[in-house]
Design an enzyme around this catalytic site. Structure first.
Site, PDB file in Angstrom:
ATOM      1  CD  GLU A  94       2.759   6.143   1.046  1.00  0.00           C
ATOM      2  OE1 GLU A  94       2.574   5.157   0.315  1.00  0.00           O
ATOM      3  OE2 GLU A  94       3.682   6.215   1.869  1.00  0.00           O
ATOM      4  CG  ASP A  95      -0.132   2.722   1.508  1.00  0.00           C
ATOM      5  OD1 ASP A  95       0.555   3.683   1.911  1.00  0.00           O
ATOM      6  OD2 ASP A  95       0.138   1.542   1.800  1.00  0.00           O
ATOM      7  CG  ASP A  98       0.680   5.775  10.742  1.00  0.00           C
ATOM      8  OD1 ASP A  98       0.014   6.467  11.517  1.00  0.00           O
ATOM      9  OD2 ASP A  98       1.177   4.690  11.098  1.00  0.00           O
ATOM     10  CG  PHE A 147      -2.641  -1.390  11.505  1.00  0.00           C
ATOM     11  CD1 PHE A 147      -1.439  -0.730  11.306  1.00  0.00           C
ATOM     12  CD2 PHE A 147      -2.903  -2.546  10.771  1.00  0.00           C
ATOM     13  CE1 PHE A 147      -0.504  -1.215  10.392  1.00  0.00           C
ATOM     14  CE2 PHE A 147      -1.973  -3.037   9.863  1.00  0.00           C
ATOM     15  CZ  PHE A 147      -0.772  -2.373   9.672  1.00  0.00           C
ATOM     16  NE  ARG A 160       1.354  -5.793   0.220  1.00  0.00           N
ATOM     17  CZ  ARG A 160       1.917  -4.778   0.885  1.00  0.00           C
ATOM     18  NH1 ARG A 160       1.289  -3.622   0.966  1.00  0.00           N
ATOM     19  NH2 ARG A 160       3.082  -4.922   1.469  1.00  0.00           N
TER      20      ARG A 160
HETATM   21  P1  IMP Z   1       4.382   6.575   7.959  1.00  0.00           P
HETATM   22  O1  IMP Z   1       5.830   6.706   7.604  1.00  0.00           O
HETATM   23  O2  IMP Z   1       4.193   6.396   9.442  1.00  0.00           O
HETATM   24  O3  IMP Z   1       3.520   7.684   7.408  1.00  0.00           O
HETATM   25  O4  IMP Z   1       3.873   5.218   7.361  1.00  0.00           O
HETATM   26  C1  IMP Z   1       3.791   5.034   6.024  1.00  0.00           C
HETATM   27  C2  IMP Z   1       3.683   3.592   5.624  1.00  0.00           C
HETATM   28  O5  IMP Z   1       3.403   2.700   6.708  1.00  0.00           O
HETATM   29  C3  IMP Z   1       2.534   3.438   4.661  1.00  0.00           C
HETATM   30  O6  IMP Z   1       2.948   3.649   3.345  1.00  0.00           O
HETATM   31  C4  IMP Z   1       2.080   2.021   4.914  1.00  0.00           C
HETATM   32  O7  IMP Z   1       2.807   1.132   4.103  1.00  0.00           O
HETATM   33  C5  IMP Z   1       2.410   1.764   6.366  1.00  0.00           C
HETATM   34  N1  IMP Z   1       1.215   1.961   7.214  1.00  0.00           N
HETATM   35  C6  IMP Z   1       0.940   2.998   8.027  1.00  0.00           C
HETATM   36  N2  IMP Z   1      -0.251   2.865   8.623  1.00  0.00           N
HETATM   37  C7  IMP Z   1      -0.748   1.701   8.167  1.00  0.00           C
HETATM   38  C8  IMP Z   1      -1.992   0.997   8.408  1.00  0.00           C
HETATM   39  O8  IMP Z   1      -2.894   1.407   9.163  1.00  0.00           O
HETATM   40  N3  IMP Z   1      -2.141  -0.180   7.741  1.00  0.00           N
HETATM   41  C9  IMP Z   1      -1.199  -0.705   6.906  1.00  0.00           C
HETATM   42  N4  IMP Z   1      -0.041  -0.077   6.644  1.00  0.00           N
HETATM   43  C10 IMP Z   1       0.183   1.113   7.270  1.00  0.00           C
HETATM   44 MG    MG Z   2       3.053  -1.856   4.679  1.00  0.00          MG
END
Ligand code: IMP
Ligand code: MG
Length: 172
Positions: A94-95, A98, A147, A160
């Site tokens: 996973e990238d 969050d 972010f 990206r």
């Molecule tokens: P989560 O479900 O809140 O953990 O978010 C997961 C997904 O939201 C990640 O796989 C990203 O694609 C996107 N995301 C969350 N934070 C960021 C950020 O700071 N920049 C870009 N994409 C983000």
């Molecule tokens: Mg995204």
């Protein structure tokens, strides 16, 4: 606009080399089924896997959770895996973690398919109370709540392809 570079290309490369050694050691030569979460993990996944000596196969899953810079709280399966993972040693790539919501949902889905093991490799984890209970087995960097864009991470599909991770400043 782009505020500042948070993690340089060089810092990412050297951290990935360390992570790859940890991953090789953990799997002890067993085949790894790397599963990338599209699209953000692609840059991380390819650079990480190139550094592994373990045998690897690759698959992808895509979910939708975000609009702009805000989590919608809604996860929708856009693209499922192309292969069965029952009995496989799955390494979910996973990238960024969050809120952790996306990863929790994907973990639920994949563990219901009875893999032999299921571990997480994440490039970034934001230091937030919401995701405190979700631990990546292999983590690149812990960052603040801001972010970020680049190295796979997008803002409405842009940025990206930046070679580094940068902070997005919505005000400037
Ligand atoms: P989560 O479900 O809140 O953990 O978010 C997961 C997904 O939201 C990640 O796989 C990203 O694609 C996107 N995301 C969350 N934070 C960021 C950020 O700071 N920049 C870009 N994409 C983000
Ligand atoms: Mg995204």
């Amino acid at each position: 606009m782009i505020d500042h570079i948070l993690i340089s290309e060089e810092a990412i490369a050297s951290r990935l080399s360390v992570l790859a050694r940890e991953i090789d050691a953990a799997y002890e030569g067993r085949e790894i089924r790397a599963v990338g979460v599209l699209k953000g993990s692609v840059f991380f996944l390819t650079d990480l896997l190139k550094r592994l000596t373990s045998p690897v196969s690759v698959d992808f899953i895509q979910v939708r959770s975000y609009a702009g810079t805000q989590s919608s709280g809604n996860i929708q399966l856009v693209h499922d895996l192309s292969m069965d993972i029952e009995g496989q040693d799955v390494l979910l790539c996973e990238d960024v973690i969050d809120t952790g919501l996306t990863l929790r949902r994907i973990l639920e889905l994949l563990s219901s398919r009875r893999p032999r093991s299921l571990k997480i490799a994440a490039l970034l984890k934001k230091q937030l109370p919401e995701n405190a209970g979700l631990k990546a087995d292999f983590l690149g960097f812990t960052i603040g709540p801001e972010f970020v864009i680049g190295y796979g991470l997008d803002l409405n599909e842009r940025y990206r392809n930046l070679p580094h991770v940068a902070v997005w400043n919505p005000k400037s």
